[in-house]
Design an enzyme around this catalytic site. Structure first.
Site, short mmCIF file in Angstrom:
data_model
loop_
_atom_site.label_atom_id
_atom_site.label_comp_id
_atom_site.label_asym_id
_atom_site.label_seq_id
_atom_site.Cartn_x
_atom_site.Cartn_y
_atom_site.Cartn_z
N PHE A 164 32.62 -31.18 -20.09
CA PHE A 164 32.03 -31.37 -21.30
C PHE A 164 32.14 -30.22 -22.18
O PHE A 164 32.04 -30.35 -23.43
CB PHE A 164 30.61 -31.84 -21.12
CG PHE A 164 29.93 -30.80 -20.53
CD1 PHE A 164 29.06 -29.87 -21.39
CD2 PHE A 164 29.75 -30.59 -19.06
CE1 PHE A 164 28.57 -28.93 -20.84
CE2 PHE A 164 29.18 -29.50 -18.53
CZ PHE A 164 28.40 -28.61 -19.53
N ASP A 218 25.58 -35.09 -11.14
CA ASP A 218 26.18 -33.63 -10.67
C ASP A 218 25.23 -32.90 -9.82
O ASP A 218 25.05 -31.78 -10.22
CB ASP A 218 26.70 -32.85 -12.01
CG ASP A 218 27.51 -32.19 -11.93
OD1 ASP A 218 28.15 -32.06 -10.58
OD2 ASP A 218 27.80 -31.08 -12.84
N1 LIG Z 1 18.35 -23.57 -17.73
C1 LIG Z 1 19.00 -22.80 -16.74
N2 LIG Z 1 18.55 -21.73 -16.25
C2 LIG Z 1 19.09 -21.01 -15.53
N3 LIG Z 1 20.51 -21.14 -14.92
C3 LIG Z 1 21.37 -22.31 -15.47
C4 LIG Z 1 20.34 -23.25 -16.28
N4 LIG Z 1 21.25 -24.10 -16.66
C5 LIG Z 1 22.46 -23.85 -16.05
N5 LIG Z 1 22.28 -22.68 -15.29
C6 LIG Z 1 23.38 -22.15 -14.45
O1 LIG Z 1 24.51 -22.21 -15.03
C7 LIG Z 1 25.49 -22.89 -14.41
C8 LIG Z 1 26.62 -23.44 -15.13
O2 LIG Z 1 25.84 -24.41 -15.83
P1 LIG Z 1 26.25 -26.09 -15.83
O3 LIG Z 1 26.53 -26.54 -14.69
O4 LIG Z 1 25.27 -26.65 -16.76
O5 LIG Z 1 27.39 -25.56 -16.70
P2 LIG Z 1 29.09 -26.20 -16.02
O6 LIG Z 1 29.38 -25.35 -14.81
O7 LIG Z 1 29.79 -25.67 -17.35
O8 LIG Z 1 29.33 -27.75 -16.22
P3 LIG Z 1 29.40 -28.65 -14.74
O9 LIG Z 1 28.83 -27.88 -13.70
O10 LIG Z 1 28.79 -30.00 -15.42
O11 LIG Z 1 30.81 -28.49 -14.91
C9 LIG Z 1 24.64 -23.89 -13.37
O12 LIG Z 1 25.45 -23.94 -12.27
C10 LIG Z 1 23.40 -22.91 -13.05
O13 LIG Z 1 23.55 -22.22 -12.06
#
Ligand SMILES: Nc1ncnc2c1ncn2[C@@H]1O[C@H](COP(=O)(O)OP(=O)(O)OP(=O)(O)O)[C@@H](O)[C@H]1O
Length: 604
Positions: free
Chosen positions: A52, A159
């Site tokens: 996303f 997820d």
């Molecule tokens: N509010 C938050 N506070 C602290 N850490 C966070 C928070 N939101 C996300 N993270 C950390 O950041 C990491 C990456 O965030 P997120 O999973 O939203 O993004 P992504 O890896 O780009 O997306 P996806 O997992 O959907 O592919 C998460 O796995 C988590 O460990």
């Protein structure tokens, strides 16, 4: 992490050199894209990149002291106000990060969330190795109620994986993050397109087919547990040839302890590929766990948002000619005293909500006021005339005047037993006095600028003082010496209060933040930001669960201490709020303002 210490990250998802070394630059040195969002957010790290968009760790510079937050950038501009409202609704849960704001800029859509300080389960597994059965049981007890909550809002997370579960302080304090793949069951998509299905390793078979149901989240949680128990990636725990889990072969357990036996039973029903055999809901899984262990599982629920309304506005008959500087409630809640720049002390009768009488005597602005904790008829007042006066309210006359400070007496407090009166002054000292004789006990010096606020611990012989030099000092009242200095505020500290149970010290100040300090180790546990202007006053509810703050932004806010979330905002003052107080049964909140009024609020 500090803003000074690291590089800035470019917000352009196509930038080939997103690291920027010039921390003052507004645009990327490589691609020219912005390094500053909404004039306030600076990215310092990429936390993740998914189907996303990207997730950044960022600093919010709008707060006087930059605070960490998490910014999710979506590839496409979303026009889904209802989805964001739903996320905000979910974020009221104590184990889901608060949503600060959402906005579109430079062709992308951004969601700003509170940063949860801690480690995700993947990191914890790497650091500490396999989890015990008791720890995994604890995780289930802590997370199943969160799933129950989001499912009750008709949302499937889709997820659930170790990276999206963050442990703050302990396994009893887990947060569920990343709702980007979440789906509102009645609709085809929630935030991102339907094609995003979460992480294959943890996804249930029906979710992989694009048919996620509530129990798909339960399946993922079960798979996480297998991963934590064995330390082995889920793909290796499943026998594709025979279409069954073989996780028990990798679990170093002979099922001798009852918790291991019970856990295995629960896990088998969570990771069941067939929907018919899997637990249909988090509630059913929790009920089964309760049955097996014979104990009720405590479920954390979002703090209900509170609605308080103005019950009365106190405006003096004869008029208060200046803004209110401080208020105090008598120990029996029958009287409220207010002091102001007009050199007077007003006594208000709470039963009639009317001004009862006015006391005059100070020759300067009256800055501080305190009731004796056990004698509703004894009141102390401090003034810019450098004097402290003790008053007998029954006789309506002065008992005595205490002199000794060289500048304005900004703060006054009685010790919980009423044996000491402490005064904090613009002369940079705190002085302790015998209330009965007015004799000075000692002077506590150490602040580099004037003292703004003081507070006695309700449970230990300690006094805390807050000053304009940005620091808070904790004094031992047996030896009259400094125990420690609390550093963190980036502006003068204006307000200070201990929680009634003595476990927390709250401080607020010019940097617009409120800090909560653990009184066992004096560490800053949390920073509450939300007031856009100086925090001038603080008080706790009698049960220590709610913190009430007054600000120069003209509002009073209520914060749930357990999860640091704002649960109410009281409005109505037309000028800055200088002081707050709460009745001893928590029924009314009072606030005094420079608008020359005192407001009483009652919960709806
Ligand atoms: N509010 C938050 N506070 C602290 N850490 C966070 C928070 N939101 C996300 N993270 C950390 O950041 C990491 C990456 O965030 P997120 O999973 O939203 O993004 P992504 O890896 O780009 O997306 P996806 O997992 O959907 O592919 C998460 O796995 C988590 O460990």
């Amino acid at each position: 992490m500090s803003l000074e210490g690291g590089n800035l990250i470019c917000f352009n998802p196509s930038c080939n050199k997103p690291q920027n070394y010039d921390r003052n630059s507004l645009t990327c040195q490589f691609c020219g894209f912005t390094l500053l969002l909404k004039n306030r957010y600076r990215a310092v790290k990429v936390l993740g990149r998914g189907g996303f968009g990207q997730t950044f760790l960022a600093f919010d510079l709008a707060e006087n002291s930059p605070t960490l937050c998490v910014i999710k950038q979506f590839w496409q501009v979303l026009d889904r106000g209802d989805a964001i409202d739903k996320l905000k609704e979910l974020a009221k849960h104590p184990q889901i990060p608060a949503v600060r704001e959402s906005f579109a800029e430079n062709g992308y859509f951004y969601l700003v969330q509170k940063y949860i300080t801690g480690k995700n389960l993947a990191i914890l597994l790497g650091e500490k190795g396999q989890f015990s059965a008791a720890e995994v049981w604890q995780i289930l007890e802590n997370l199943l109620p969160v799933l129950q909550f989001i499912h009750s809002h008709q949302i499937i997370h889709r997820d659930i994986k170790p990276e999206n579960i963050i442990q703050r302080k302990s396994l009893n304090d887990l947060f569920l993050v990343d709702f980007s793949a979440a789906k509102l069951v009645t609709e085809t998509s929630f935030v991102v397109p339907e094609t995003t299905i979460g992480s294959a390793e943890y996804a249930a078979p029906e979710q992989v087919r694009g048919e996620a149901v509530f129990s798909s989240d339960l399946y993922s949680l079960g798979v996480i547990c297998l991963n934590l128990l064995t330390g082995i990636r889920p793909f290796h725990l499943f026998d594709l040839a025979n279409n069954c889990w073989v996780w028990r072969n990798y679990w170093l357990s002979d099922l001798t302890s009852s918790v291991e036996y019970d856990l295995a039973q629960i896990l088998d029903r969570l990771i069941e590929p067939s929907l018919e055999k899997r637990f249909p809901s988090a509630e059913v899984a929790l009920t089964e766990m309760q049955k097996l262990r014979g104990k009720k599982i405590p479920i954390s629920v979002p703090p209900p948002t509170q609605t308080w309304e103005t019950y009365a506005t106190l405006v003096g008959d004869g008029g208060i000619f200046s803004g209110i500087n401080a208020i105090a409630l008598s120990p029996d809640d029958k009287m409220l005293a207010s002091v102001s720049d007009d050199r007077t002390i007003c006594l208000w009768d709470i039963s009639t909500i009317k001004e009862d009488y006015t006391i005059k005597g100070h020759t300067g602005k009256v800055k501080s006021v305190a009731f004796h904790p056990h004698s509703p008829n004894i009141l102390a007042s401090g003034s810019s005339d450098r004097q402290i006066k003790l008053w007998d309210l029954q006789k309506r006359e002065e008992i005595h005047t205490i002199v000794g400070h060289n500048n304005s007496v900004n703060a006054l407090a009685f010790s919980p037993d009423g044996q000491i009166i402490a005064s904090g002054s613009a002369d940079k000292t705190v002085k302790l006095w015998h209330p009965e004789t007015g004799e000075q006990i000692t002077t506590l010096s150490g602040a580099k600028l004037g003292i703004n606020a003081i507070a006695f611990s309700p449970i230990s012989p300690l006094l805390a003082s807050a000053s304009s030099d940005r620091i808070v000092q904790i004094w031992d009242l047996i030896k009259f010496e400094l125990i420690c200095t609390l550093v963190g505020h980036t502006g003068g500290v204006r307000a200070i209060v201990f929680s009634p149970d003595g476990k927390l010290l709250a401080t607020g100040g010019e940097d617009r933040t409120i800090r909560l300090w653990d009184t066992t180790n004096w560490q800053c546990n949390s920073i509450l930001s939300g007031h856009p202007w100086l925090v001038s006053a603080l008080t706790f509810s009698p049960d220590s669960q709610i913190l009430i703050s007054g600000s120069w932004d003209k509002t009073v806010k209520l914060w749930q201490v357990s999860n640091e979330k704002e649960i109410a905002m009281l409005v109505g003052h037309t000028d800055l709020v200088s002081c707050v107080a709460i009745f001893s049964d928590g029924s009314f909140i009072a606030s005094g303002s420079q608008d020359k009024t005192i407001k009483l609020y009652k919960q709806n």
